[in-house]
Design a protein around this motif. Structure first.
Motif, PDB file in Angstrom:
ATOM      1  N   PRO A   1       0.830  -1.219   0.092  1.00  0.00           N
ATOM      2  CA  PRO A   1       0.153   0.025  -0.065  1.00  0.00           C
ATOM      3  C   PRO A   1       0.882   1.124   0.109  1.00  0.00           C
ATOM      4  N   ARG A   2       1.891   1.373   0.871  1.00  0.00           N
ATOM      5  CA  ARG A   2       2.901   2.447   0.979  1.00  0.00           C
ATOM      6  C   ARG A   2       3.542   2.780  -0.546  1.00  0.00           C
ATOM      7  N   LEU A   3       3.957   1.749  -0.891  1.00  0.00           N
ATOM      8  CA  LEU A   3       4.647   1.854  -2.323  1.00  0.00           C
ATOM      9  C   LEU A   3       3.737   2.313  -3.484  1.00  0.00           C
ATOM     10  N   PHE A   4       2.639   1.852  -3.361  1.00  0.00           N
ATOM     11  CA  PHE A   4       1.466   2.290  -4.132  1.00  0.00           C
ATOM     12  C   PHE A   4       1.065   3.768  -4.078  1.00  0.00           C
ATOM     13  N   ARG A   5       0.909   4.270  -2.932  1.00  0.00           N
ATOM     14  CA  ARG A   5       0.872   5.648  -2.765  1.00  0.00           C
ATOM     15  C   ARG A   5       1.829   6.517  -3.247  1.00  0.00           C
ATOM     16  N   ARG A   6       3.029   6.033  -3.039  1.00  0.00           N
ATOM     17  CA  ARG A   6       4.235   6.966  -3.134  1.00  0.00           C
ATOM     18  C   ARG A   6       4.550   6.931  -4.714  1.00  0.00           C
ATOM     19  N   ASN A   7       4.148   5.798  -5.424  1.00  0.00           N
ATOM     20  CA  ASN A   7       4.288   5.867  -6.798  1.00  0.00           C
ATOM     21  C   ASN A   7       3.298   6.018  -7.789  1.00  0.00           C
ATOM     22  N   PHE A   8       2.271   6.329  -7.308  1.00  0.00           N
ATOM     23  CA  PHE A   8       1.031   6.531  -8.222  1.00  0.00           C
ATOM     24  C   PHE A   8       1.072   7.561  -9.309  1.00  0.00           C
ATOM     25  N   GLY A   9       1.574   8.673  -8.858  1.00  0.00           N
ATOM     26  CA  GLY A   9       1.897   9.492 -10.071  1.00  0.00           C
ATOM     27  C   GLY A   9       2.952   9.150 -11.081  1.00  0.00           C
ATOM     28  N   ARG A  10       3.831   8.308 -10.605  1.00  0.00           N
ATOM     29  CA  ARG A  10       4.711   8.188 -11.497  1.00  0.00           C
ATOM     30  C   ARG A  10       4.541   7.035 -12.427  1.00  0.00           C
ATOM     31  N   LEU A  11       3.485   6.096 -12.062  1.00  0.00           N
ATOM     32  CA  LEU A  11       2.868   4.965 -12.840  1.00  0.00           C
ATOM     33  C   LEU A  11       1.763   5.292 -13.655  1.00  0.00           C
ATOM     34  N   PHE A  12       0.990   6.437 -13.432  1.00  0.00           N
ATOM     35  CA  PHE A  12      -0.201   6.822 -14.113  1.00  0.00           C
ATOM     36  C   PHE A  12      -0.088   6.977 -15.390  1.00  0.00           C
ATOM     37  N   PRO A  13       1.107   7.903 -16.020  1.00  0.00           N
ATOM     38  CA  PRO A  13       1.321   7.977 -17.336  1.00  0.00           C
ATOM     39  C   PRO A  13       1.507   6.497 -17.955  1.00  0.00           C
ATOM     40  N   LEU A  14       2.346   5.581 -17.369  1.00  0.00           N
ATOM     41  CA  LEU A  14       2.311   4.055 -17.748  1.00  0.00           C
ATOM     42  C   LEU A  14       0.894   3.389 -18.036  1.00  0.00           C
ATOM     43  N   ALA A  15      -0.007   3.690 -16.974  1.00  0.00           N
ATOM     44  CA  ALA A  15      -1.120   3.225 -17.066  1.00  0.00           C
ATOM     45  C   ALA A  15      -2.172   3.579 -18.143  1.00  0.00           C
TER      46      ALA A  15
END
Length: 624
Positions: free
Chosen positions: A186-200
């Motif tokens: 959960p913590r990794l998901f919150r901290r990297n959400f912005g980084r992973l959003f364009p890839l999504a």
């Protein structure tokens, strides 16, 4: 080459699942979660859902992500049992092992382009991947049931699954246990959400484009998504792992080097891996078509000749207000080669399964070029197709046993038919195995409304479809087809017929006489008398009428009998002419003939010219 190895691994697993799904349909067990209730589209492809299916590939690409079917065979309902649970558990365990191989190999490729030993990666991560698979499966099943009960509960569980979705990546990237990865996800998901959003977003775009190919004609609706998603999905997951590794480093978290030494590959090994790609895609196409099931049909098959019949918008159908069905019959070079067990004893198997070869007619587009003009017409062509079937034992109204694909499965194995409309089939076999029926109809239509079985489970009495009835063709195969069997068939059919209105009831009377059904003749005549219609006929009971009418076919060939029976199932089969010398301005008197191989009957009737009310009916033997 590491990338190619991962593609081959994915393709091999997907082809295995494809073969197992086909076996599940054939033997009647569910392969969870790869078999879902299917929907047939107008294109003829069997898909699990229609339209644009964009998704994010997680852990390893799968056709199930895109709602692309693993087979072109028709899937029945979910069939759970010991076999289904064992196979599903085994495939989920194997999936966990392959996922460990895939993500472990992808870590080496994404991290520093190392070629890691895939089997060793699978053994290293199997236990933790299996724990995640169980966690994901249980939560997924709960989501389905809770959504059906109360939608907010289901949405909440979907969010929980999404928050913990990075767990398998942490298992591989940080070489930690499943429990540790779950606590960190959960913590990794919150901290990297912005980084992973364009890839999504990129993943949604790519998978949406790939999913559009599932509507393509066989085999491209399977082959293109299989290969394209394996390649593109692997690139996307590799990019995801690199982003996660970067995020972990920025958070000053440990990202250990791969635990395994790089493997060295010879030139021959590289060539073999590249050659495996088209071989596996071809194997997947073969398995998706269901042709691998022919391996279970070794030995000789019994060959039976057949005839066909179909219900249409006939005169009797209209005059009875759609309550009386009659058939148009054809006798061509129809035959079926099929292998059935001995059904002559009292003990009957729970189902029948196999692959049959059927010679029938399909409608094809025929193009004729004349100068600068191209004419396109649709014509019936005799063709031999292969059918896969699993027929489930059913009980008829009188307690007799018959076998049907309604709760089982029956499919045309894709080949080079190229019909004008994509076709589907239903099958039915009588309890003794002597009568075999195949209902052919366009895939876009529903067959459940016309699939009717006689009270003794012996005959398939196809009803009249309210939409394009001429597109529903039933093929009847039997070792001994004769006139007596046809009359028995017609009598069973007429048990389902009745008259809603008595006006123009003489049409139904003529059909019943043509079909040699004394019971129906007497029933119609008695109904007319009760309705106040004057009836004048020979004084006979059901048995006498039946003996007389069927006796008039004595010595007639099967083809001649079918030609006469067809008059009951078409329009203008009986053309009446007015007796002008007996008619006046208010009452019309009409007569038409019913022909038999031996003699004919005349039906004379009177009806009101004002409202069409039937006043009298006279049946007379014209051969006397």
């Amino acid at each position: 080459m590491t990338y190619a190895r991962l593609i081959v691994l994915l393709l091999a697993f997907e082809v295995l699942v494809t073969a197992l799904v086909g076996l599940g349909i054939y033997f009647g067990f569910t392969v969870f979660p790869y078999m879902q209730p299917s929907v047939s589209t107008a294109s003829g492809n069997v898909v699990q859902s229609t339209g644009f299916n964009a998704t994010i590939p997680l852990y390893m690409p799968s056709l199930a992500d895109l709602k692309v079917p693993y087979t072109y065979l028709k899937q029945g309902g979910q069939s759970w049992g010991i076999g289904g649970f064992v196979v599903s558990a085994a495939i989920l365990a194997l999936q966990s092992f392959v996922r460990g191989m895939y993500l472990g190999g992808l870590k080496g490729w994404a991290w520093n382009a190392k070629k890691l030993p895939l089997f060793a990666c699978g053994r290293r991560y199997f236990k933790d991947m299996l724990k995640w698979t169980v966690f994901q499966t249980v939560l997924g099943v709960l989501t389905i049931y809770l959504t059906a009960v109360f939608i907010p509960f289901g949405l909440l569980l979907i969010i929980v699954l999404f928050v913990y979705s990075l767990t398998p990546y942490l298992i591989v990237l940080q070489e930690c246990s499943c429990d540790e990865a779950l606590s960190r996800a959960p913590r990794l998901f919150r901290r990297n959400f912005g980084r992973l959003f364009p890839l999504a977003l990129l993943a949604f775009l790519c998978t949406g484009i790939i999913s559009a190919f599932k509507a393509s004609a066989p085999p491209w609706g399977y082959a293109v998504p299989l290969l394209a998603y394996a390649c593109v999905g692997t690139l996307l997951i590799g990019a995801l792992m690199r982003n996660l590794a970067t995020g972990l480093k920025l958070d000053r978290k440990t990202v250990p080097e791969p635990l395994f030494q790089e493997v060295q590959m010879s030139g021959l090994s590289k060539v073999v891996i590249l050659l495996l790609v088209p071989i596996l895609v071809g194997s997947g196409i073969f398995a998706a078509s269901g042709r691998h099931l022919s391996a279970f049909q070794l030995g000789s098959k019994q060959r039976l000749e057949g005839i066909s019949y179909n219900a249409n918008f006939s005169d009797v159908f209209y005059s009875s207000e759609q309550r009386y069905t009659a058939y148009e019959w054809k006798m061509e070079d129809y035959r079926i080669s099929i292998k059935l067990p001995d059904l002559s004893g009292k003990r009957r198997p729970a189902d029948l399964r196999g692959v049959a070869d059927i010679t029938w007619q399909i409608n094809r587009e025929v193009r004729t070029v004349s100068g600068n003009t191209t004419m396109i017409s649709v014509e019936p062509v005799t063709y031999t197709s292969r059918l896969m079937y699993r027929l489930v034992r059913e009980t008829a109204d009188d307690g007799s046993v018959y076998y049907s694909s309604i709760n089982g499965s029956a499919s045309i194995l894709p080949a080079s038919e190229h019909p004008h409309d994509p076709l589907s089939v239903q099958m039915m076999i009588s309890g003794d195995g002597n009568q075999i029926y195949v209902l052919q109809y366009p895939t876009r239509f529903d067959s459940s409304q016309v699939f009717r079985v006689s009270h003794d489970g012996k005959y398939l009495l196809t009803g009249t479809s309210q939409v394009n009835p001429n597109d529903f063709h039933t093929y009847w195969f039997s070792a001994k087809q004769n006139n007596e069997q046809l009359f028995d068939f017609s009598s069973a059919k007429n048990r389902l017929n009745y008259l809603q209105s008595f006006n123009r009831a003489y049409t139904a009377l003529a059909c019943a006489m043509q079909e040699g059904d004394g019971r129906m003749v007497v029933e119609i005549l008695e109904s007319l008398r009760r309705a106040g219609v004057q009836v004048k006929t020979p004084d006979r009971d059901e048995k006498a009428w039946t003996e007389d009418l069927r006796g008039r076919y004595e010595g007639a060939s099967l083809q001649e009998t079918l030609k006469l029976l067809t008059r009951a199932g078409v329009q203008l089969g009986y053309e009446a002419h007015e007796l002008t010398d007996q008619s006046d301005d208010k009452i019309g008197v009409y007569r038409f003939a019913i022909s038999f191989p031996q003699g004919m009957y005349d039906i004379t009737y009177k009806e009101s010219k004002a409202d069409g009310k039937l006043l009298s009916v006279e049946v007379k033997d014209a051969s006397i």
